[in-house]
Design a protein around this motif. Structure first.
Motif, short mmCIF file in Angstrom:
data_model
loop_
_atom_site.label_atom_id
_atom_site.label_comp_id
_atom_site.label_asym_id
_atom_site.label_seq_id
_atom_site.Cartn_x
_atom_site.Cartn_y
_atom_site.Cartn_z
N GLY A 1 63.51 -39.56 57.66
CA GLY A 1 63.05 -40.92 57.40
C GLY A 1 63.49 -41.74 58.60
O GLY A 1 64.29 -41.28 59.42
N TRP A 2 62.96 -42.94 58.73
CA TRP A 2 63.27 -43.76 59.89
C TRP A 2 64.01 -45.03 59.47
O TRP A 2 63.57 -45.75 58.58
CB TRP A 2 61.98 -44.15 60.61
CG TRP A 2 61.15 -42.98 61.06
CD1 TRP A 2 59.96 -42.59 60.55
CD2 TRP A 2 61.46 -42.06 62.12
NE1 TRP A 2 59.49 -41.47 61.22
CE2 TRP A 2 60.39 -41.13 62.19
CE3 TRP A 2 62.53 -41.93 63.02
CZ2 TRP A 2 60.35 -40.09 63.11
CZ3 TRP A 2 62.49 -40.89 63.94
CH2 TRP A 2 61.42 -40.00 63.99
N ALA A 3 65.11 -45.30 60.17
CA ALA A 3 65.91 -46.48 59.84
C ALA A 3 65.17 -47.77 60.13
O ALA A 3 65.49 -48.82 59.56
CB ALA A 3 67.23 -46.44 60.62
N ILE B 1 65.91 -50.00 67.04
CA ILE B 1 66.02 -48.71 66.37
C ILE B 1 64.79 -47.86 66.63
O ILE B 1 64.87 -46.63 66.80
CB ILE B 1 66.25 -48.91 64.86
CG1 ILE B 1 67.64 -49.51 64.62
CG2 ILE B 1 66.12 -47.60 64.10
CD1 ILE B 1 67.88 -49.96 63.20
N THR B 2 63.62 -48.49 66.68
CA THR B 2 62.39 -47.76 66.99
C THR B 2 62.48 -47.14 68.38
O THR B 2 62.12 -45.97 68.58
CB THR B 2 61.17 -48.69 66.91
OG1 THR B 2 61.06 -49.22 65.59
CG2 THR B 2 59.88 -47.94 67.24
N ILE B 3 62.96 -47.90 69.36
CA ILE B 3 63.10 -47.38 70.72
C ILE B 3 64.07 -46.20 70.75
O ILE B 3 63.79 -45.15 71.37
CB ILE B 3 63.58 -48.49 71.68
CG1 ILE B 3 62.53 -49.60 71.80
CG2 ILE B 3 63.90 -47.90 73.06
CD1 ILE B 3 61.20 -49.14 72.34
N LEU B 4 65.20 -46.33 70.07
CA LEU B 4 66.18 -45.25 70.05
C LEU B 4 65.63 -44.01 69.34
O LEU B 4 65.88 -42.87 69.76
CB LEU B 4 67.47 -45.73 69.36
CG LEU B 4 68.27 -46.79 70.13
CD1 LEU B 4 69.42 -47.31 69.27
CD2 LEU B 4 68.81 -46.22 71.44
N SER B 5 64.86 -44.22 68.27
CA SER B 5 64.24 -43.09 67.56
C SER B 5 63.24 -42.37 68.46
O SER B 5 63.19 -41.13 68.50
CB SER B 5 63.54 -43.59 66.29
OG SER B 5 64.46 -44.22 65.42
#
Length: 385
Positions: free
Chosen positions: A126-128, A141-145
């Motif tokens: 899942g994505w934080a 957080i999207t960039i890090l993911s």
């Protein structure tokens, strides 16, 4: 399953942040104990000494404890963790590192690249960035993911919904594949024994006509438990025989207790805390409810299916890939108290129909969400060039 021609075992090193026993931890445990031992040498690095560590020890799976590996952001501890993983990978020289949970995956992918590990696999549970956060936090957080997916050689999404969240990301299309969670049948107690055991845990005698709703989840905002409590509060006055039991512990306990007290539900709603092997009590529930606001592909719904329990769940993440509305359960929009109350009342009022839902869910889980399928597809990914 294809067996490689070489007799040398493939060394797999799993990495995960927390050592409780949520979905990601169950995933690691199931893979670690299920991979063929004649083909694989297995080790797990983890950031705690909780239930997962105990279960791995019982299964004779070697573990490495990394004290600095924890969920919260802490630059000093995160750097310490990066160095610890780098040293571990250099020492063990795994053929594959399989990363789980955001913190462990980001740091593990970087350390793996520095050590030139042959294959880095990252499982996205899942994505934080789908959590309730500020726009800036979600963007970062999207960039890090995205960077984590780029750094891994292959990424496993546990549902199509998790994979679809990455459609617009550049350079990762061919890196991501869906392998859904699978499950073997847990050990369940009988319905009567389960209800007696639950009553004993909370020290309450249920009436013979009790309708018991249950949730098995970490007490976290992502699980949306406040919405179910408020929905239950709408139904409770006119339905004195309904009860709600919540298995699990977490940071939201105080908030949930306040809501229970506010509505005067202390003898109707019970927070059981952490209960070892809580899944065994599912047959004692008349209905399982999962009101999450963010999910990947929750194991608890697979377990409910194997227990023939009817389910109410929110239409988020990979849940609709398990629960088809009015076919294998009831789906409601997230954060919708009225819809949750209506679904609970429907379950209460339609015993024959809810039994059919439980049976159909069981058939779906048995056919499409087995542990064997998950393991075989994961092994194939490990061997894929």
């Amino acid at each position: 399953m294809t067996i490689p021609l070489s007799t040398k075992k493939t060394k797999i090193l799993y990495v995960i942040t927390k050592s409780n026993f949520g979905g990601a931890q169950k995933y690691v445990y199931d893979l670690a104990r299920s991979l063929p031992r004649d083909q694989f040498e297995i080790m797990v690095a983890l950031g705690g000494e909780g239930v997962l560590a105990e279960k791995l020890a019982d299964a004779h799976v070697p573990t490495v404890y990394i004290p600095s590996l924890q969920r919260d952001v802490n630059p000093l501890k995160d750097f310490t963790t990066l160095i610890a993983l780098w040293k571990l990978f250099r020492k063990e020289r795994p053929d594959v590192i399989h990363l789980n949970s955001a913190k462990a995956s980001g740091l593990g992918a970087l350390a793996g690249r520095l050590v030139l590990v042959k294959k880095i696999v990252f499982t996205a549970h899942g994505w934080a960035f789908n959590e309730d956060r500020s726009p800036l936090s979600r963007f970062l957080i999207t960039i890090l993911s995205w960077v984590t997916v780029l750094s891994a050689h292959k990424t496993i999404a546990v549902s199509d919904a998790v994979k679809n969240d990455t459609i617009k990301w550049p350079f990762v299309k061919d890196k991501i594949t869906t392998i859904r969670n699978g499950i073997s049948s847990p050990q369940f107690t009988t319905c009567d024994d389960s209800r007696c055991d639950i009553a004993s845990i909370i020290n309450v005698a249920f009436p013979d006509n009790a309708f018991i709703i249950g949730t098995v989840a970490e007490l976290h905002k992502n699980k949306g438990l406040t919405y179910t409590l408020n929905a239950f509060a709408q139904l409770a006055p006119k339905n004195p025989h309904i009860f709600y039991v919540i298995f699990g512990e977490g940071e939201e306990r105080a908030n949930l207790q306040a809501i229970i007290k506010e509505h005067g539900l202390e003898q109707r709603v019970f927070l059981l805390g952490f209960v070892k092997n809580a899944v065994q009590y599912m047959p004692g529930l008349d209905c399982l409810i999962l009101p999450s606001v963010k999910e990947g592909l929750p194991y608890v719904l697979l377990e409910a299916g194997l227990a023939y329990r009817p389910v109410i769940a929110t239409a988020v993440g990979g849940i609709p890939e398990i629960i088809e509305d009015t076919q294998t359960g009831l789906l409601v929009p997230p954060k919708n108290i009225t819809a949750l109350a209506g679904a609970i009342f429907w379950m209460l009022s339609n015993p024959a129909e809810r039994a059919v839902l439980g049976k159909k869910l069981n058939e779906k889980i048995t056919n499409f969400f087995t542990l064997e399928q998950m393991v075989d597809k994961t092994v194939a990914l490990y061997h894929k060039k």
